[in-house]
Write a protein that holds these residues in place. Sequence first.
Motif, PDB file in Angstrom:
ATOM      1  N   ALA A 203      21.538  41.028  78.095  1.00 20.84           N
ATOM      2  CA  ALA A 203      21.947  41.257  79.493  1.00 20.84           C
ATOM      3  C   ALA A 203      22.795  40.069  79.936  1.00 20.84           C
ATOM      4  N   ASP A 204      22.368  39.355  81.001  1.00 24.68           N
ATOM      5  CA  ASP A 204      23.181  38.249  81.511  1.00 24.68           C
ATOM      6  C   ASP A 204      22.661  36.887  81.052  1.00 24.68           C
ATOM      7  N   SER A 205      21.782  36.847  80.049  1.00 26.49           N
ATOM      8  CA  SER A 205      21.180  35.582  79.635  1.00 26.49           C
ATOM      9  C   SER A 205      21.563  35.210  78.208  1.00 26.49           C
ATOM     10  N   ILE A 206      21.636  33.893  77.976  1.00 25.47           N
ATOM     11  CA  ILE A 206      21.908  33.340  76.648  1.00 25.47           C
ATOM     12  C   ILE A 206      20.922  32.204  76.405  1.00 25.47           C
ATOM     13  N   ASP A 207      20.276  32.221  75.247  1.00 24.29           N
ATOM     14  CA  ASP A 207      19.332  31.165  74.875  1.00 24.29           C
ATOM     15  C   ASP A 207      19.621  30.722  73.444  1.00 24.29           C
ATOM     16  N   PHE A 208      19.512  29.420  73.203  1.00 26.79           N
ATOM     17  CA  PHE A 208      19.634  28.936  71.829  1.00 26.79           C
ATOM     18  C   PHE A 208      19.068  27.523  71.721  1.00 26.79           C
ATOM     19  N   ASP A 209      18.800  27.135  70.493  1.00 27.46           N
ATOM     20  CA  ASP A 209      18.328  25.794  70.172  1.00 27.46           C
ATOM     21  C   ASP A 209      19.519  25.010  69.637  1.00 27.46           C
ATOM     22  N   LEU A 210      20.001  24.061  70.436  1.00 30.33           N
ATOM     23  CA  LEU A 210      21.128  23.232  70.003  1.00 30.33           C
ATOM     24  C   LEU A 210      20.579  22.104  69.140  1.00 30.33           C
ATOM     25  N   ILE A 211      20.785  22.216  67.844  1.00 29.51           N
ATOM     26  CA  ILE A 211      20.257  21.227  66.901  1.00 29.51           C
ATOM     27  C   ILE A 211      21.050  19.928  66.993  1.00 29.51           C
ATOM     28  N   SER A 212      22.372  20.050  67.054  1.00 25.15           N
ATOM     29  CA  SER A 212      23.209  18.856  67.182  1.00 25.15           C
ATOM     30  C   SER A 212      24.596  19.256  67.677  1.00 25.15           C
ATOM     31  N   MET A 213      25.220  18.351  68.436  1.00 26.49           N
ATOM     32  CA  MET A 213      26.599  18.549  68.877  1.00 26.49           C
ATOM     33  C   MET A 213      27.220  17.204  69.192  1.00 26.49           C
ATOM     34  N   LYS A 214      28.492  17.074  68.901  1.00 27.43           N
ATOM     35  CA  LYS A 214      29.249  15.900  69.311  1.00 27.43           C
ATOM     36  C   LYS A 214      30.678  16.333  69.637  1.00 27.43           C
ATOM     37  N   GLY A 215      31.343  15.562  70.511  1.00 24.67           N
ATOM     38  CA  GLY A 215      32.700  15.899  70.898  1.00 24.67           C
ATOM     39  C   GLY A 215      33.358  14.736  71.614  1.00 24.67           C
ATOM     40  N   ILE A 216      34.685  14.719  71.618  1.00 19.60           N
ATOM     41  CA  ILE A 216      35.466  13.645  72.230  1.00 19.60           C
ATOM     42  C   ILE A 216      36.111  14.160  73.509  1.00 19.60           C
ATOM     43  N   ASP A 217      35.871  13.461  74.610  1.00 18.46           N
ATOM     44  CA  ASP A 217      36.488  13.787  75.891  1.00 18.46           C
ATOM     45  C   ASP A 217      38.001  13.591  75.773  1.00 18.46           C
ATOM     46  N   MET A 218      38.785  14.603  76.162  1.00 21.18           N
ATOM     47  CA  MET A 218      40.243  14.513  76.040  1.00 21.18           C
ATOM     48  C   MET A 218      40.835  13.401  76.908  1.00 21.18           C
ATOM     49  N   ARG A 219      40.112  13.022  77.973  1.00 17.16           N
ATOM     50  CA  ARG A 219      40.564  11.909  78.816  1.00 17.16           C
ATOM     51  C   ARG A 219      39.824  10.615  78.482  1.00 17.16           C
ATOM     52  N   GLU A 220      39.052  10.645  77.392  1.00 15.94           N
ATOM     53  CA  GLU A 220      38.326   9.474  76.898  1.00 15.94           C
ATOM     54  C   GLU A 220      37.455   8.856  77.983  1.00 15.94           C
ATOM     55  N   LEU A 222      34.003  10.498  78.941  1.00 11.42           N
ATOM     56  CA  LEU A 222      32.576  10.744  78.712  1.00 11.42           C
ATOM     57  C   LEU A 222      32.406  11.415  77.347  1.00 11.42           C
ATOM     58  N   ASN A 223      32.586  10.635  76.301  1.00 11.55           N
ATOM     59  CA  ASN A 223      32.420  11.164  74.950  1.00 11.55           C
ATOM     60  C   ASN A 223      30.957  11.516  74.695  1.00 11.55           C
ATOM     61  N   VAL A 224      30.737  12.626  74.001  1.00 11.73           N
ATOM     62  CA  VAL A 224      29.389  13.035  73.624  1.00 11.73           C
ATOM     63  C   VAL A 224      29.168  12.605  72.174  1.00 11.73           C
ATOM     64  N   LYS A 225      28.388  11.534  72.001  1.00 13.81           N
ATOM     65  CA  LYS A 225      28.101  11.049  70.648  1.00 13.81           C
ATOM     66  C   LYS A 225      27.097  11.956  69.957  1.00 13.81           C
ATOM     67  N   SER A 226      26.109  12.440  70.730  1.00 14.06           N
ATOM     68  CA  SER A 226      25.157  13.416  70.190  1.00 14.06           C
ATOM     69  C   SER A 226      24.483  14.135  71.348  1.00 14.06           C
ATOM     70  N   LEU A 227      24.160  15.397  71.125  1.00 14.38           N
ATOM     71  CA  LEU A 227      23.493  16.214  72.137  1.00 14.38           C
ATOM     72  C   LEU A 227      22.609  17.221  71.423  1.00 14.38           C
ATOM     73  N   SER A 228      21.359  17.320  71.874  1.00 16.30           N
ATOM     74  CA  SER A 228      20.453  18.325  71.315  1.00 16.30           C
ATOM     75  C   SER A 228      19.495  18.774  72.404  1.00 16.30           C
ATOM     76  N   GLY A 229      18.873  19.948  72.196  1.00 17.56           N
ATOM     77  CA  GLY A 229      17.902  20.462  73.157  1.00 17.56           C
ATOM     78  C   GLY A 229      17.851  21.975  73.133  1.00 17.56           C
ATOM     79  N   LEU A 230      16.957  22.522  73.939  1.00 15.45           N
ATOM     80  CA  LEU A 230      16.813  23.968  74.074  1.00 15.45           C
ATOM     81  C   LEU A 230      17.610  24.404  75.298  1.00 15.45           C
ATOM     82  N   PHE A 231      18.562  25.303  75.091  1.00 13.46           N
ATOM     83  CA  PHE A 231      19.500  25.684  76.148  1.00 13.46           C
ATOM     84  C   PHE A 231      19.244  27.114  76.598  1.00 13.46           C
ATOM     85  N   SER A 232      19.323  27.332  77.929  1.00 17.20           N
ATOM     86  CA  SER A 232      19.156  28.674  78.486  1.00 17.20           C
ATOM     87  C   SER A 232      20.138  28.848  79.640  1.00 17.20           C
ATOM     88  N   TYR A 233      20.840  29.989  79.640  1.00 23.23           N
ATOM     89  CA  TYR A 233      21.840  30.270  80.680  1.00 23.23           C
ATOM     90  C   TYR A 233      21.657  31.682  81.201  1.00 23.23           C
TER      91      TYR A 233
END
Length: 362
Positions: A203-220, A222-233
């Motif tokens: 329906a209108d919900s999304i759930d997942f377990d984010l094991i790991s994520m990293k990314g570089i801010d295009m404007r440098e 707030l770089n994300v060195k690592s991110l993990s957790g249980l996500f629900s939208y």
Amino acid sequence: MEVAENKNNLKWKLKQVLLYVPVFILILFALIVTIIQIPIVQTKILNSLSKLVSSKTDYHIEIGHVNLSWYDNILFEDLKIYDNQDSILLTTHNISANIGLYNLVVNKKVIFDAIELKKPTVHLIKKTDSTAINITEFLIQLKGDQTNKNNQSSPIIIKLINIYDGIFTYNDLTKPLLEKGKDYSHFGYKSIFATASHFTQKADSIDFDLISMKGIDMREQLNVKSLSGLFSYCNQSITFSKLDLNTDNSQIRDSLRLNYSSSAALSSFVDSVSFFVNLDSSFISSDDIALFAPSIDHINQTYELSGEIKGTVGDLRTKNIHLKFGKNTEIKGDLNFFGLPKIEETFIDINLGRATLTPDDF
């Protein structure tokens, strides 16, 4: 004697049938697999898929090539999805999907064992005040009319997702660009690498377990060195539990929940989004805070923080806060802020249980 001979013949024929049936099924299966390897067949499947999306939405899809390398393994190359104003919503070098064919055919369930995206680019755009973000419109149209609960589709389940070298951008064209600070109406990340599991869309919900994520801010910023957790939208909230976020300067742990009337409210974060944050031994740099409150960019501190924070940016309330910073400053109690993000216009209500204050720290 003749009866016994007939019985033996019948048994022999029955054995032959029982032997031939699995052989026939195996040959048929091999024939089907061979047929779907033929380019013209794959092209027909590709065209059918594109027509299916176009028939449900006013978005259109282009796929450079599709390869059904095995009965349950599909590879899409050079995939592009355009919104209803011909702006790119999604492009990707290739998507490899391993789908559970048995669940799809027998149980009518869409379950992917794994999906792998290489060099995906997602452009989220809000073009006018009266329209939603493009991906929201696309998903609504793709789902179609689900007012009849008996016709609601089954959830989409992805057991494992891997993203390699992705790009994400968000632009709210109704908002001006900010020259200073973090512009949460116009931002982007590149070099995104992520792994997630137990993805479920229903329906209108999304759930997942984010094991790991990293990314570089295009404007440098707030770089994300690592991110993990249980996500629900869902349409009215975003929740991150078991959160562990590391930037270049800060580490935030525990949980975060954002509440809003609709996804469109996210573009007016200060006034329209309320949140509840529980922090556990988190370290937050004043440099990162200054991205959202530029008037404090002259402060150079790292704050060790635990406790609850809730409300909106303009009406921020804390409970059981334990704050340490500087050489020897430690504060325990409740603090309320009225008027943020303009720090010079902010009123602070403090109810301290215990405090050790060092003048140099201020």
